[in-house]
Design a protein around this motif. Structure first.
Motif, PDB file in Angstrom:
ATOM      1  N   ALA A 172      22.318  58.719  68.321  1.00 57.21           N
ATOM      2  CA  ALA A 172      22.486  58.884  66.881  1.00 57.21           C
ATOM      3  C   ALA A 172      23.408  60.066  66.598  1.00 57.21           C
ATOM      4  CB  ALA A 172      21.129  59.108  66.226  1.00 57.21           C
ATOM      5  N   THR A 173      24.106  59.994  65.514  1.00 51.99           N
ATOM      6  CA  THR A 173      24.968  61.105  65.077  1.00 51.99           C
ATOM      7  C   THR A 173      24.364  61.851  63.891  1.00 51.99           C
ATOM      8  OG1 THR A 173      26.204  59.565  63.679  1.00 51.99           O
ATOM      9  CG2 THR A 173      27.062  59.975  65.901  1.00 51.99           C
ATOM     10  N   GLU A 174      23.347  61.259  63.268  1.00 51.80           N
ATOM     11  CA  GLU A 174      22.692  61.877  62.111  1.00 51.80           C
ATOM     12  C   GLU A 174      21.251  62.206  62.473  1.00 51.80           C
ATOM     13  OE1 GLU A 174      24.160  62.575  59.258  1.00 51.80           O
ATOM     14  OE2 GLU A 174      26.094  61.674  59.779  1.00 51.80           O
ATOM     15  N   VAL A 175      21.045  63.403  63.010  1.00 60.11           N
ATOM     16  CA  VAL A 175      19.702  63.863  63.371  1.00 60.11           C
ATOM     17  C   VAL A 175      19.436  65.164  62.623  1.00 60.11           C
ATOM     18  CG1 VAL A 175      18.163  64.575  65.234  1.00 60.11           C
ATOM     19  CG2 VAL A 175      19.880  62.800  65.652  1.00 60.11           C
ATOM     20  N   THR A 176      18.379  65.164  61.841  1.00 56.25           N
ATOM     21  CA  THR A 176      18.058  66.349  61.041  1.00 56.25           C
ATOM     22  C   THR A 176      16.998  67.195  61.735  1.00 56.25           C
ATOM     23  OG1 THR A 176      16.401  65.100  59.787  1.00 56.25           O
ATOM     24  CG2 THR A 176      18.641  65.199  58.893  1.00 56.25           C
ATOM     25  N   PHE A 177      17.048  68.498  61.441  1.00 62.12           N
ATOM     26  CA  PHE A 177      16.118  69.474  62.015  1.00 62.12           C
ATOM     27  C   PHE A 177      15.836  70.470  60.913  1.00 62.12           C
ATOM     28  CE2 PHE A 177      15.427  73.387  64.619  1.00 62.12           C
ATOM     29  CZ  PHE A 177      14.336  72.946  65.350  1.00 62.12           C
ATOM     30  N   GLY A 178      14.775  70.174  60.127  1.00 63.36           N
ATOM     31  CA  GLY A 178      14.550  70.968  58.925  1.00 63.36           C
ATOM     32  C   GLY A 178      15.715  70.756  57.972  1.00 63.36           C
ATOM     33  N   PRO A 179      16.347  71.819  57.467  1.00 58.97           N
ATOM     34  CA  PRO A 179      17.476  71.665  56.544  1.00 58.97           C
ATOM     35  C   PRO A 179      18.822  71.484  57.259  1.00 58.97           C
ATOM     36  CG  PRO A 179      16.940  73.979  56.764  1.00 58.97           C
ATOM     37  CD  PRO A 179      15.937  73.238  57.611  1.00 58.97           C
ATOM     38  N   VAL A 180      18.792  71.410  58.576  1.00 61.62           N
ATOM     39  CA  VAL A 180      20.023  71.424  59.369  1.00 61.62           C
ATOM     40  C   VAL A 180      20.262  70.070  60.025  1.00 61.62           C
ATOM     41  CG1 VAL A 180      21.171  72.512  61.350  1.00 61.62           C
ATOM     42  CG2 VAL A 180      19.771  73.898  59.811  1.00 61.62           C
ATOM     43  N   ARG A 181      21.528  69.694  60.146  1.00 59.59           N
ATOM     44  CA  ARG A 181      21.894  68.528  60.946  1.00 59.59           C
ATOM     45  C   ARG A 181      22.301  69.000  62.334  1.00 59.59           C
ATOM     46  NH1 ARG A 181      26.933  64.588  59.715  1.00 59.59           N
ATOM     47  NH2 ARG A 181      27.937  65.963  61.221  1.00 59.59           N
ATOM     48  N   LEU A 182      21.687  68.420  63.366  1.00 61.95           N
ATOM     49  CA  LEU A 182      21.930  68.877  64.728  1.00 61.95           C
ATOM     50  C   LEU A 182      23.313  68.461  65.219  1.00 61.95           C
ATOM     51  CD1 LEU A 182      18.524  68.211  66.542  1.00 61.95           C
ATOM     52  CD2 LEU A 182      19.429  70.388  65.726  1.00 61.95           C
ATOM     53  N   PRO A 183      24.001  69.329  65.984  1.00 62.72           N
ATOM     54  CA  PRO A 183      25.285  68.964  66.579  1.00 62.72           C
ATOM     55  C   PRO A 183      25.080  68.071  67.802  1.00 62.72           C
ATOM     56  CG  PRO A 183      24.686  71.186  67.223  1.00 62.72           C
ATOM     57  CD  PRO A 183      23.639  70.727  66.248  1.00 62.72           C
ATOM     58  N   ASP A 184      26.146  67.434  68.247  1.00 61.87           N
ATOM     59  CA  ASP A 184      26.058  66.473  69.349  1.00 61.87           C
ATOM     60  C   ASP A 184      25.537  67.098  70.634  1.00 61.87           C
ATOM     61  OD1 ASP A 184      26.989  64.523  67.681  1.00 61.87           O
ATOM     62  OD2 ASP A 184      29.074  64.618  68.374  1.00 61.87           O
ATOM     63  N   PHE A 185      25.915  68.361  70.922  1.00 60.65           N
ATOM     64  CA  PHE A 185      25.512  68.943  72.207  1.00 60.65           C
ATOM     65  C   PHE A 185      24.005  69.152  72.281  1.00 60.65           C
ATOM     66  CE2 PHE A 185      25.809  72.932  69.848  1.00 60.65           C
ATOM     67  CZ  PHE A 185      24.862  73.754  70.438  1.00 60.65           C
ATOM     68  N   LEU A 186      23.344  69.315  71.143  1.00 65.30           N
ATOM     69  CA  LEU A 186      21.882  69.411  71.143  1.00 65.30           C
ATOM     70  C   LEU A 186      21.231  68.028  71.102  1.00 65.30           C
ATOM     71  CD1 LEU A 186      21.264  72.478  68.791  1.00 65.30           C
ATOM     72  CD2 LEU A 186      21.020  72.376  71.283  1.00 65.30           C
ATOM     73  N   ILE A 187      21.831  67.104  70.374  1.00 62.66           N
ATOM     74  CA  ILE A 187      21.284  65.738  70.317  1.00 62.66           C
ATOM     75  C   ILE A 187      21.241  65.132  71.714  1.00 62.66           C
ATOM     76  CG2 ILE A 187      21.712  63.396  69.470  1.00 62.66           C
ATOM     77  CD1 ILE A 187      22.903  64.623  66.947  1.00 62.66           C
ATOM     78  N   SER A 188      22.284  65.372  72.510  1.00 60.32           N
ATOM     79  CA  SER A 188      22.338  64.795  73.858  1.00 60.32           C
ATOM     80  C   SER A 188      21.289  65.393  74.786  1.00 60.32           C
ATOM     81  CB  SER A 188      23.731  65.006  74.456  1.00 60.32           C
ATOM     82  OG  SER A 188      24.030  66.381  74.603  1.00 60.32           O
ATOM     83  N   SER A 189      20.693  66.530  74.401  1.00 62.62           N
ATOM     84  CA  SER A 189      19.676  67.165  75.236  1.00 62.62           C
ATOM     85  C   SER A 189      18.268  66.693  74.896  1.00 62.62           C
ATOM     86  CB  SER A 189      19.750  68.691  75.086  1.00 62.62           C
ATOM     87  OG  SER A 189      21.005  69.184  75.511  1.00 62.62           O
ATOM     88  N   ILE A 190      18.099  65.954  73.818  1.00 70.51           N
ATOM     89  CA  ILE A 190      16.778  65.452  73.437  1.00 70.51           C
ATOM     90  C   ILE A 190      16.408  64.306  74.369  1.00 70.51           C
ATOM     91  CG2 ILE A 190      15.378  64.467  71.590  1.00 70.51           C
ATOM     92  CD1 ILE A 190      17.257  65.778  69.593  1.00 70.51           C
ATOM     93  N   SER A 191      15.272  64.421  75.028  1.00 72.36           N
ATOM     94  CA  SER A 191      14.872  63.443  76.045  1.00 72.36           C
ATOM     95  C   SER A 191      13.519  62.827  75.686  1.00 72.36           C
ATOM     96  CB  SER A 191      14.812  64.114  77.418  1.00 72.36           C
ATOM     97  OG  SER A 191      13.901  65.206  77.396  1.00 72.36           O
ATOM     98  N   GLY A 192      12.923  62.157  76.673  1.00 72.17           N
ATOM     99  CA  GLY A 192      11.618  61.537  76.464  1.00 72.17           C
ATOM    100  C   GLY A 192      11.702  60.083  76.057  1.00 72.17           C
TER     101      GLY A 192
END
Length: 461
Positions: A172-192
């Motif tokens: 996904a390119t649209e991932v929110t984290f509280g009031p912030v939209r996460l950048p790609d380098f953090l999105i790619s680190s989300i696992s599970g």
């Protein structure tokens, strides 16, 4: 049945090969030495970068607390990574609302394994006996059966696949984290990633089936009308690419094998299934006639998804999103852990990972050095192998010496690197080594200088 192949290598061929391997041995020795030196420096640089970043990190707590006061600062934040974006695998019509959609593809193929045995011969020659065995199993990539060593296997154990597709991860390119939209380098680190039940429309399912029937009409159910096909030759049919709603079809490997492929497909038909080739069960898309009994050509595609979850982040907050953290030595220190993890725990895990990788690379570097030394002295054992027993003895001896020298050389390089990158520890270790050597030396001298004890006298009669 196993296929055995025996080859003979002359003494001069072996000798030439061993001399040509000296250059590779030198390259391995130099590469191992360089890796050991670089590894120690990288360990220290990563450790310093982690310590520097940890001292600068401000604890924000929940992502909802982010605000202008934290802009431009390194922060530790925990919160819920969420998305409403629907991810699609257009090749097979699979969709899921998730942070990542993961596709793993396996093929049921004939595979070749080999076991090799070398025998030294009088005069320095060598006989190599290789036994090849063939088994059908699930593999990650299609296997080219034209490369099988056994001629009978090339014609009797022909590999083909109903479809071909690559492993793929859509994020996904649209991932929110509280009031912030996460950048790609953090999105790619989300696992599970977790499996999920597939929902495939009948239209897509029929489209994949039709594409397979075009290439393999032998699979078409008797009750189904023939699929229109303007291409007449088998080679053209199996080499075609699927239309819009299906996946690319795999060609037969050679024209010579076409009759074997047709026969194998025909033998695989199961009238009880009526020629059905697309099956959906749980998180698995199975392409083949009998999912419970796989046959060569079958394809198994499994899907998993990474769903919204709690995460913990250490990164630089710029007021709208996060950036990578760069320490003063240029090292990147940004971290993302799954779940709610404290800053202390995150930095602790980072230090542990740094230490683990350092030890792994130390072992790799040492093996490269030892392997390089063995390649450099390989001509000695070949020369001695004119008499097989002597060659075995020389080979074992040079192997032992190279292992000891390589290990010693690696320790020397690591010690010198410690003097360069960790002078206090390196100096202390060298000091301890000098003291031990001195103690052993003086102990030996004292033993030599001590007067010999007088021999006991015989008792008087």
């Amino acid at each position: 049945m196993a296929y055995t192949e025996t080859t003979q290598t002359s003494f001069f061929s072996r000798l030439g090969n061993s001399f040509s391997g000296i250059g590779m041995g030198i390259a391995l020795f130099v590469a191992g030495t360089a890796l050991l030196w670089w590894n120690e420096g990288d360990f220290v640089a990563t450790r310093d970068a982690l310590n520097e970043t940890q001292a600068q990190t401000q604890i924000v707590g929940s992502a909802d607390n982010l605000g202008p006061s934290f802009s431009g600062k390194v922060v530790h934040v925990t919160g819920y990574a969420d998305t409403k974006q629907v991810l699609n695998d257009s090749e097979f019509g699979i969709s899921q609302t998730a942070i990542a959609l993961v596709r793993d593809v396996e093929y049921y193929q004939w595979t070749e394994t080999s076991k090799q045995e070398k025998r030294q011969k009088l005069g320095g020659g060598e006989e190599t006996v290789t036994v090849y065995n063939y088994h059908a199993k699930w593999v990650d990539e299609p296997v080219d059966s034209n490369r099988f060593r056994d001629p009978a296997a090339r014609s009797g154990k022909v590999n083909y696949t109903y479809v071909q597709a690559k492993d793929r991860t859509v994020r996904a390119t649209e991932v929110t984290f509280g009031p912030v939209r996460l950048p790609d380098f953090l999105i790619s680190s989300i696992s599970g990633a977790k499996p999920f039940d597939l929902q495939m429309s009948q239209e897509v399912k029929s489209g994949i089936s039709q594409n397979i029937y075009r290439a393999f009409p032998e699979l078409r159910p008797v009750t189904m009308a023939p699929v229109s096909n303007t291409q007449s030759s088998f080679d053209q049919r199996v080499a075609q690419t699927a239309p819009q709603q299906g996946a690319p079809l795999a060609p037969a490997q050679t024209v010579e094998n076409k009759s074997a492929v047709v026969q194998m497909v025909s033998n695989a038909l199961n009238p009880a299934l009526g020629g059905e080739v697309v099956h959906v069960s749980g998180n698995t898309l199975y392409i083949g006639l009998t999912p419970g009994t796989p046959k060569v050509g079958d394809v198994r595609i499994t899907y998993k998804a990474v769903y919204p979850a709690d995460i913990s982040i250490i990164a630089k907050y710029n007021g709208t999103t996060f950036e990578k953290v760069y320490a003063s030595n240029g090292k990147t220190v940004s971290r993302l852990n799954m779940g709610v993890v404290s800053a202390e725990q995150m930095f602790g895990k980072a230090h542990s990972s740094n230490s683990t990788w350092t030890w792994i690379l130390r072992v790799v570097g040492t093996f490269l050095v030892i392997g390089g030394l063995k390649a450099i002295v390989a001509p000695l054992s070949v020369l001695a192998s004119v008499i097989p027993l002597l060659g075995t003895i020389v080979g074992a001896g040079t192997g032992l010496v190279c292992s000891l020298l390589g290990f010693a050389w690696s320790l020397i390089i690591i010690s010198i690197a410690w003097l360069r990158f960790r002078p206090v520890i390196g100096g202390a270790m060298i000091g301890v080594a000098v003291l031990l050597i001195a103690a052993l030396y003086f102990k030996g001298r004292a033993k030599k200088a001590a007067p010999a004890a007088p021999a006991p006298q015989a008792p008087a009669e």
